[in-house]
Design a protein around this motif. Structure first.
Motif, PDB file in Angstrom:
ATOM      1  N   GLY A  12      29.018  38.896 -37.672  1.00 17.15           N
ATOM      2  CA  GLY A  12      28.363  39.382 -38.849  1.00 17.15           C
ATOM      3  C   GLY A  12      28.713  38.007 -39.900  1.00 17.15           C
ATOM      4  N   ILE A  13      27.754  37.831 -40.857  1.00 18.59           N
ATOM      5  CA  ILE A  13      28.039  36.842 -41.995  1.00 18.59           C
ATOM      6  C   ILE A  13      29.179  37.359 -42.641  1.00 18.59           C
ATOM      7  CG2 ILE A  13      26.249  38.274 -43.378  1.00 18.59           C
ATOM      8  CD1 ILE A  13      26.779  34.299 -43.205  1.00 18.59           C
ATOM      9  N   ALA A  14      29.273  38.681 -42.901  1.00 19.41           N
ATOM     10  CA  ALA A  14      30.608  39.208 -43.483  1.00 19.41           C
ATOM     11  C   ALA A  14      31.773  38.894 -42.987  1.00 19.41           C
ATOM     12  CB  ALA A  14      30.364  40.542 -43.602  1.00 19.41           C
ATOM     13  N   ALA A  15      31.906  38.254 -41.699  1.00 19.33           N
ATOM     14  CA  ALA A  15      33.227  37.855 -41.305  1.00 19.33           C
ATOM     15  C   ALA A  15      33.843  36.709 -42.334  1.00 19.33           C
ATOM     16  CB  ALA A  15      32.737  37.094 -39.989  1.00 19.33           C
ATOM     17  N   GLY A  40      31.659  36.772 -33.296  1.00 16.72           N
ATOM     18  CA  GLY A  40      32.692  36.488 -34.669  1.00 16.72           C
ATOM     19  C   GLY A  40      32.837  35.178 -34.632  1.00 16.72           C
ATOM     20  N   ALA A  41      33.378  34.391 -33.555  1.00 15.68           N
ATOM     21  CA  ALA A  41      33.501  32.934 -33.637  1.00 15.68           C
ATOM     22  C   ALA A  41      32.474  32.011 -34.070  1.00 15.68           C
ATOM     23  CB  ALA A  41      34.096  32.596 -32.280  1.00 15.68           C
ATOM     24  N   GLU A  42      31.162  32.693 -34.128  1.00 18.21           N
ATOM     25  CA  GLU A  42      29.938  31.767 -34.367  1.00 18.21           C
ATOM     26  C   GLU A  42      30.073  31.715 -35.963  1.00 18.21           C
ATOM     27  OE1 GLU A  42      27.943  30.180 -32.571  1.00 18.21           O
ATOM     28  OE2 GLU A  42      28.966  30.770 -30.625  1.00 18.21           O
ATOM     29  N   PHE A  43      30.773  32.735 -36.809  1.00 15.49           N
ATOM     30  CA  PHE A  43      30.921  32.650 -38.154  1.00 15.49           C
ATOM     31  C   PHE A  43      32.004  32.010 -38.726  1.00 15.49           C
ATOM     32  CE2 PHE A  43      27.692  35.920 -36.765  1.00 15.49           C
ATOM     33  CZ  PHE A  43      26.724  35.627 -37.647  1.00 15.49           C
ATOM     34  N   ILE A  44      33.146  32.097 -38.323  1.00 13.98           N
ATOM     35  CA  ILE A  44      34.646  31.461 -38.414  1.00 13.98           C
ATOM     36  C   ILE A  44      35.221  31.414 -37.302  1.00 13.98           C
ATOM     37  CG2 ILE A  44      34.802  32.920 -40.662  1.00 13.98           C
ATOM     38  CD1 ILE A  44      36.383  34.850 -39.375  1.00 13.98           C
ATOM     39  N   THR A  45      35.980  30.170 -37.585  1.00  6.56           N
ATOM     40  CA  THR A  45      36.927  29.828 -36.157  1.00  6.56           C
ATOM     41  C   THR A  45      38.230  30.499 -36.006  1.00  6.56           C
ATOM     42  OG1 THR A  45      38.004  28.185 -37.690  1.00  6.56           O
ATOM     43  CG2 THR A  45      35.868  27.525 -37.237  1.00  6.56           C
ATOM     44  N   THR A  88      30.011  45.693 -36.767  1.00  7.69           N
ATOM     45  CA  THR A  88      28.584  45.387 -36.506  1.00  7.69           C
ATOM     46  C   THR A  88      28.212  46.783 -35.821  1.00  7.69           C
ATOM     47  OG1 THR A  88      28.857  44.370 -34.455  1.00  7.69           O
ATOM     48  CG2 THR A  88      28.940  42.872 -36.266  1.00  7.69           C
ATOM     49  N   ALA A  89      26.630  46.847 -36.015  1.00  7.19           N
ATOM     50  CA  ALA A  89      25.803  47.961 -35.006  1.00  7.19           C
ATOM     51  C   ALA A  89      26.295  47.746 -33.696  1.00  7.19           C
ATOM     52  CB  ALA A  89      24.451  47.669 -35.337  1.00  7.19           C
ATOM     53  N   ASP A  90      26.407  46.638 -33.334  1.00  6.96           N
ATOM     54  CA  ASP A  90      26.806  46.638 -31.763  1.00  6.96           C
ATOM     55  C   ASP A  90      28.069  46.954 -31.302  1.00  6.96           C
ATOM     56  OD1 ASP A  90      26.244  45.186 -28.840  1.00  6.96           O
ATOM     57  OD2 ASP A  90      28.068  44.073 -29.561  1.00  6.96           O
ATOM     58  N   ILE A  91      29.216  46.738 -32.152  1.00  9.28           N
ATOM     59  CA  ILE A  91      30.459  47.124 -31.788  1.00  9.28           C
ATOM     60  C   ILE A  91      30.554  48.644 -32.124  1.00  9.28           C
ATOM     61  CG2 ILE A  91      31.612  46.573 -33.940  1.00  9.28           C
ATOM     62  CD1 ILE A  91      33.971  45.237 -32.085  1.00  9.28           C
ATOM     63  N   LEU A  92      29.841  49.124 -33.092  1.00  8.02           N
ATOM     64  CA  LEU A  92      30.145  50.628 -33.212  1.00  8.02           C
ATOM     65  C   LEU A  92      29.269  51.264 -32.227  1.00  8.02           C
ATOM     66  CD1 LEU A  92      28.975  50.561 -37.083  1.00  8.02           C
ATOM     67  CD2 LEU A  92      31.349  51.129 -36.107  1.00  8.02           C
ATOM     68  N   ALA A  93      28.430  50.796 -31.632  1.00  5.09           N
ATOM     69  CA  ALA A  93      27.536  51.434 -30.429  1.00  5.09           C
ATOM     70  C   ALA A  93      28.532  51.396 -29.190  1.00  5.09           C
ATOM     71  CB  ALA A  93      26.290  50.661 -30.069  1.00  5.09           C
ATOM     72  N   VAL A 117      37.042  51.432 -39.499  1.00  5.38           N
ATOM     73  CA  VAL A 117      35.720  50.602 -39.484  1.00  5.38           C
ATOM     74  C   VAL A 117      35.209  50.467 -40.553  1.00  5.38           C
ATOM     75  CG1 VAL A 117      35.380  51.067 -37.251  1.00  5.38           C
ATOM     76  CG2 VAL A 117      34.212  52.460 -38.747  1.00  5.38           C
ATOM     77  N   ALA A 118      34.805  49.221 -41.147  1.00  9.34           N
ATOM     78  CA  ALA A 118      34.138  48.719 -42.302  1.00  9.34           C
ATOM     79  C   ALA A 118      32.845  48.072 -41.757  1.00  9.34           C
ATOM     80  CB  ALA A 118      34.908  47.618 -43.034  1.00  9.34           C
ATOM     81  N   PRO A 119      31.715  49.025 -41.595  1.00 14.02           N
ATOM     82  CA  PRO A 119      30.335  48.713 -41.344  1.00 14.02           C
ATOM     83  C   PRO A 119      29.726  47.673 -42.107  1.00 14.02           C
ATOM     84  CG  PRO A 119      30.937  50.978 -41.267  1.00 14.02           C
ATOM     85  CD  PRO A 119      31.723  50.587 -42.039  1.00 14.02           C
ATOM     86  N   ALA A 120      29.166  46.748 -41.332  1.00 20.07           N
ATOM     87  CA  ALA A 120      28.204  45.532 -42.142  1.00 20.07           C
ATOM     88  C   ALA A 120      27.117  45.120 -41.211  1.00 20.07           C
ATOM     89  CB  ALA A 120      29.363  44.255 -42.512  1.00 20.07           C
ATOM     90  N   MET A 121      26.014  45.247 -41.687  1.00 22.61           N
ATOM     91  CA  MET A 121      24.641  45.017 -41.008  1.00 22.61           C
ATOM     92  C   MET A 121      23.452  45.188 -41.903  1.00 22.61           C
ATOM     93  SD  MET A 121      24.726  48.721 -38.850  1.00 22.61           S
ATOM     94  CE  MET A 121      26.557  48.559 -38.939  1.00 22.61           C
ATOM     95  N   ASN A 122      22.376  44.617 -41.505  1.00 22.42           N
ATOM     96  CA  ASN A 122      21.056  44.891 -42.227  1.00 22.42           C
ATOM     97  C   ASN A 122      20.860  46.195 -42.535  1.00 22.42           C
ATOM     98  OD1 ASN A 122      18.018  45.505 -41.852  1.00 22.42           O
ATOM     99  ND2 ASN A 122      18.228  43.339 -42.758  1.00 22.42           N
TER     100      ASN A 122
END
Length: 407
Positions: A12-15, A40-45, A88-93, A117-122
């Motif tokens: 997520g962008i919050a990464a 997550g690796a798409e947002f930070i390395t 994210t919603a995905d990992i919470l699911a 968990v620290a939720p972050a999503m739309n």
């Protein structure tokens, strides 16, 4: 004993906040390992995550090198706490349904340690019935939750609940989650054993049942200070006026409406080591609140005003139970430092944090702040900073004062 955190960074962008979270945890003596999901690796390395952790970031469940070295089961078992940020919603699911199809979800399933968990999503994703069901299941399973906060999203025009909690809020939630698990996480923290009282937000002074006198304070600065003090191990009582932001984690909150109620709540919270008076308390209230809504009659009503109690001066000049350090805030629109110096002497407090709240600055209700720390001997001019960073710097300065054992 050093506490060990396994941080799971989902996509997520919050990464980007997770990098600051790692830094904050390392500053406080935690050992941090990290799992970075493919998203997550798409947002930070992995390189940036590993550099901050002090060891490589784990990414692949089927890595022969990683499995031979530590193994995905041992990775979660060796931690004192697993933290998912952003969640994210995905990992919470996945967590709610018990899936284990990658390194992160497998580590979360193969552990007997507490999970935060620290939720972050739309906002629409956060409010979707499926996400609400998943969150209810996780809470029932004993998972700790911090946030999400409300505010502006990365998507243009989107606003609402779903912003990941700020790093210092998560640090405070981590300390709280670790309590009772093989010792107290805050035992080695610089403000452990200290009691801090913070006021935050505006006050609402009623005119009639539907109208009141108030100001534009959002409470963001005071709430951030409370979270930062808790993150350094303090026992924090936050006395908050009416705000729309969530209570910070790991903090005892007393909700009030008026200046009179705020003073009573502050005095009830004493004694304390530190009092930080951030709230923008209304200077006046009407002499007598109307019992019914005042009707328009063609002429403006004449309101008799009386002064509200001066909470900062009242506490600073107490003969009994005065906090060792009393910090006030001075919101000014001109001659900021000069007025702050005069206010510090007049109120009897030790420090004044002065800021320019003229309309052009956008401080009131905004995310950033530019302050001047005024003491008896010095004036420190701080640059424009996020309110969370102002809070972290201020609380760190307070912690240094107590570590030096000087009043």
């Amino acid at each position: 004993m050093q506490k060990r955190i396994l941080l799971i960074i989902a996509g997520g962008i919050a990464a980007y906040k997770s990098l600051d979270l790692i830094r904050r945890l390392k500053e406080r003596g935690y050992a941090v390992r990290a799992i970075l999901t493919p998203a997550g690796a798409e947002f930070i390395t992995p390189l940036s995550v590993g550099s901050l952790c002090g060891e490589r970031a784990f990414t692949d469940m089927f890595s022969l090198t990683d499995e031979a070295d530590i193994g995905h089961i041992a990775l979660s078992r060796q931690a004192d706490l697993l933290v998912v940020a952003p969640a994210t919603a995905d990992i919470l699911a996945k967590m709610a349904q018990g899936h284990a199809d990658d390194l992160a979800s497998t580590a979360l399933l193969a552990t007997d340690k507490p999970i935060l968990v620290a939720p972050a999503m739309n906002p629409l994703m956060w409010e979707h019935p499926a996400t609400r069901r998943n969150m209810a299941q996780l809470v029932a399973d004993g998972v700790h939750v911090v946030g999400p906060n409300s505010g502006r999203m990365a998507e243009r025009g989107e606003e609402g609940p779903g912003r990941m909690a700020e790093p210092l809020e998560i640090v405070a939630a981590i300390a709280l989650a670790l309590q009772g698990n093989a010792g107290q996480a805050g035992a080695a923290l610089p403000l452990a054993g200290r009691r801090v009282v913070v006021t935050s937000g505006p006050t609402h002074e009623p005119i009639d049942p539907v109208r009141y006198i108030a100001n534009r304070s959002s409470g963001r600065q005071g709430h951030a200070i409370a979270a930062a003090a808790a993150a350094l191990g303090a026992e924090v009582v936050l006395v908050s006026g009416p705000v729309s932001i969530p209570d910070p984690a790991g903090v005892t909150v007393r909700h009030v409406e008026t200046a009179v109620e705020m003073l009573a709540a502050v005095e009830a919270a004493l004694p304390a080591d530190v009092g930080i008076f951030t709230a923008a308390v209304a200077d006046w209230r009407v002499a007598g609140e109307a019992s019914q809504k005042m009707k328009k009659t063609g002429a403006a009503p004449k309101l008799a005003l009386v002064e509200n109690p001066d909470i900062l001066a009242t506490v600073a000049k107490r003969a009994v139970d005065r906090p060792r350090l009393v910090v006030g805030f001075a919101a000014e629109t001109e001659n900021v430092v000069a007025y702050a110096k005069a206010k510090r002497q007049r109120k009897g407090c030790d420090w004044i944090i002065a800021n320019d709240v003229s309309h052009a600055t956008g401080i009131m209700g905004g995310d950033n702040n530019t302050v001047h720390v005024v003491t008896a001997d010095t004036v420190e001019d701080w640059p424009d900073l996020p309110k969370t960073e102002v809070a972290a710097r201020l609380v760190a300065r307070i912690a240094r004062l107590f570590q030096e054992d000087r009043p």
